[in-house]
Design an enzyme around this catalytic site. Structure first.
Site, PDB file in Angstrom:
ATOM      1  N   ARG A 157      -6.430  12.466 -12.288  1.00 44.14           N
ATOM      2  CA  ARG A 157      -5.084  12.755 -11.862  1.00 44.14           C
ATOM      3  C   ARG A 157      -3.916  12.366 -12.563  1.00 44.14           C
ATOM      4  NH1 ARG A 157      -4.395  11.716  -6.032  1.00 44.14           N
ATOM      5  NH2 ARG A 157      -2.411  12.881  -6.082  1.00 44.14           N
ATOM      6  N   ASP A 188     -12.666   9.421  -4.551  1.00 46.13           N
ATOM      7  CA  ASP A 188     -11.111   9.484  -4.830  1.00 46.13           C
ATOM      8  C   ASP A 188     -10.718   8.657  -5.942  1.00 46.13           C
ATOM      9  OD1 ASP A 188      -8.145   9.745  -4.097  1.00 46.13           O
ATOM     10  OD2 ASP A 188      -8.404   7.705  -3.763  1.00 46.13           O
ATOM     11  N   SER A 210      -6.366  12.049  -1.163  1.00 49.12           N
ATOM     12  CA  SER A 210      -6.555  10.691  -1.768  1.00 49.12           C
ATOM     13  C   SER A 210      -6.168   9.711  -0.612  1.00 49.12           C
ATOM     14  CB  SER A 210      -5.505  10.726  -2.973  1.00 49.12           C
ATOM     15  OG  SER A 210      -5.533   9.207  -3.555  1.00 49.12           O
ATOM     16  N   LYS A 212      -9.272   7.104   1.841  1.00 57.02           N
ATOM     17  CA  LYS A 212      -9.262   5.850   1.724  1.00 57.02           C
ATOM     18  C   LYS A 212      -9.058   5.187   3.323  1.00 57.02           C
ATOM     19  CE  LYS A 212      -6.512   5.105  -1.520  1.00 57.02           C
ATOM     20  NZ  LYS A 212      -6.454   6.360  -2.397  1.00 57.02           N
ATOM     21  N   HIS A 234       0.348   4.034   7.067  1.00 58.09           N
ATOM     22  CA  HIS A 234       0.275   4.280   5.628  1.00 58.09           C
ATOM     23  C   HIS A 234       1.831   4.791   5.096  1.00 58.09           C
ATOM     24  CE1 HIS A 234      -0.801   5.307   1.527  1.00 58.09           C
ATOM     25  NE2 HIS A 234      -0.075   6.352   1.625  1.00 58.09           N
TER      26      HIS A 234
END
Length: 434
Positions: free
Chosen positions: A168, A161, A183, A187, A82
């Site tokens: 948010r 989320d 968050s 995922k 990520h």
């Protein structure tokens, strides 16, 4: 227990136990707790913070609010990466198929562009026919059959989320590190992975501009991920200038293909190999990091990773011929060359400004309703430290609408700065938290 009690406790700097976090998330999803109450809690959490136990509990609740993927019969380590967002960052397009031919499986859920940073899904959708909206059954099948699949977030994975992120975004609480951690990790954990390698960016083009902030975010991600039972590594990489030479969706797909062919810009290749090596090493711990790096380098140079990318593209409905002929990707009708005004050395090529240039040319979205021009973007011809001659091209702008070009002319002067003194290129990999 009531929503008001939860809000009051965080407002007054109290710490929630896991049951209170569960009450909040499940109540929000069921409608028993209203948007305005969750918004009030988000602001309290933003101002007062969440400790490590609260962050872990919130992440866990987001994960358990939906489906957690499994892959029956797949006897391969499940790994993913990520990035926290960068300009010209096309590493997922290289790393996913590369790691997929190195004895690991890569189920990757990716995002879209945010502000001046590009999104993997937008890049993939520059490939004619490529589907990022696979069902979870199709996603599972492709991981089992091909060892790699890339899709967007779905309503079934971490819906908690999804709900909280929507609020948010409109309550000015996006920047909260604990909320960012929950968050991102929810995922990724929902993918069913065992190993996660993070590419945390720092510099002018990154969400965390200074190294200390990037180090803090990386540490919180690693700590929380480990508490959730995952093997974690964070690579902190420089984003003061764009990664590679292409900024924009179809342009970045072309550059990713160059890297998969064994070429491409040296910085892009270096970062892809670093991320891939950690993914392989942690997924297959009998291989040392150096052995994993050597394996990844061989598979990048011998065509195996390129073949896996072609397989991935075809499996998700894309036009596989673009892998052999990238000229099939969309191109703009207009180009503009921005040149150096004096001889010297390039001191700055600001990633944030160049990312904004690409966005204004049509490569990104200013709001969620905007459509993307997949062909638009910026090609860099010089990087920091390079010698330049007066009149030499620094960047080529790709666009269709001349009005867009006029919007960004003033930005180009901010993006580049040259001087008479030589400068070193910034180091790409700042540190690794393993």
């Amino acid at each position: 227990m009531t929503a008001a009690e939860i809000i009051r406790k965080k407002r007054d700097a109290g710490s929630h136990d896991p049951e209170e976090i569960r009450f909040l998330v499940r109540g929000a999803l069921s409608g028993e707790i209203h948007d305005y109450q969750v918004s009030a809690w988000l602001m309290a959490a933003f101002l007062r913070g969440l400790d490590a136990a609260e962050t872990w509990a919130l992440t866990r609740e987001f994960v358990e609010s939906g489906v957690v993927m499994d892959y029956p019969g797949l006897d391969l380590p499940l790994v993913d990466k990520h990035s926290t967002g960068g300009v010209g960052d096309k590493t997922s397009l290289v790393v996913a198929p590369l790691v997929g031919v190195c004895g690991c499986a890569v189920p990757m859920i990716s995002g879209r562009g945010l502000g001046h940073t590009g999104g993997t899904l937008d890049k993939l959708e520059a490939i004619p026919g490529f589907r990022t909206d696979l069902s979870l059954d199709e996603f599972r099948h492709n991981v089992q059959e091909h060892g790699v699949a890339l899709i967007g977030a779905t309503a079934q994975l971490a819906p908690g989320d999804r709900y909280f992120y929507r609020l948010r975004d409109v309550t000015a609480t996006v920047e909260s590190v604990p909320l960012i951690v929950a968050s991102i990790l929810s995922k990724k954990v929902a993918e069913g992975i065992e190993v996660l390698v993070l590419d945390v960016k720092t510099g002018a083009g990154a969400f965390m501009e200074d190294l200390e902030s990037a180090r803090y975010l990386a540490g919180e991600l690693v700590k929380t991920g480990r508490r959730l039972g995952k093997t974690m590594v964070a690579v902190i990489s420089d984003m003061t200038q764009p990664l590679g030479c292409q900024i924009g969706n179809a342009l970045e797909v072309r550059e990713a293909i160059e890297v998969l062919q064994g070429g491409g810009p040296s910085d892009t290749r270096l970062l892809c190999l670093e991320l891939a090596a950690w993914m392989i090493h942690r997924g297959r711990p009998r291989l040392s990091l150096e052995e994993a790096r050597a394996l990844a380098s061989r598979q990048l140079d011998n065509g195996e990773a390129l073949a896996k990318f072609r397989e991935l593209v075809t499996a998700q409905g894309g036009q596989g011929a673009i892998v052999d002929d990238p000229s099939l990707l969309a191109r703009t009708a207009q180009r503009f060359e921005y040149t150096a005004s004096a001889k010297g050395y390039l001191h700055h090529a600001r990633a944030d400004v160049l990312g904004r240039c690409a966005l204004l040319l049509g490569a990104g979205r200013r709001n969620a309703a905007d459509s993307i021009d997949h062909a638009a973007g910026v090609t860099l011809h010089k990087k920091v430290g390079d010698e330049v001659e007066k009149g030499e091209v620094l960047a080529t702008l790709h666009y269709d609408d001349p009005l867009r070009l006029e919007q960004i002319r003033p930005l180009l002067k901010q993006a580049f700065r040259a001087g008479p003194e030589p400068v070193k290129q910034p180091g790409l990999i700042c540190e690794v938290i393993s």
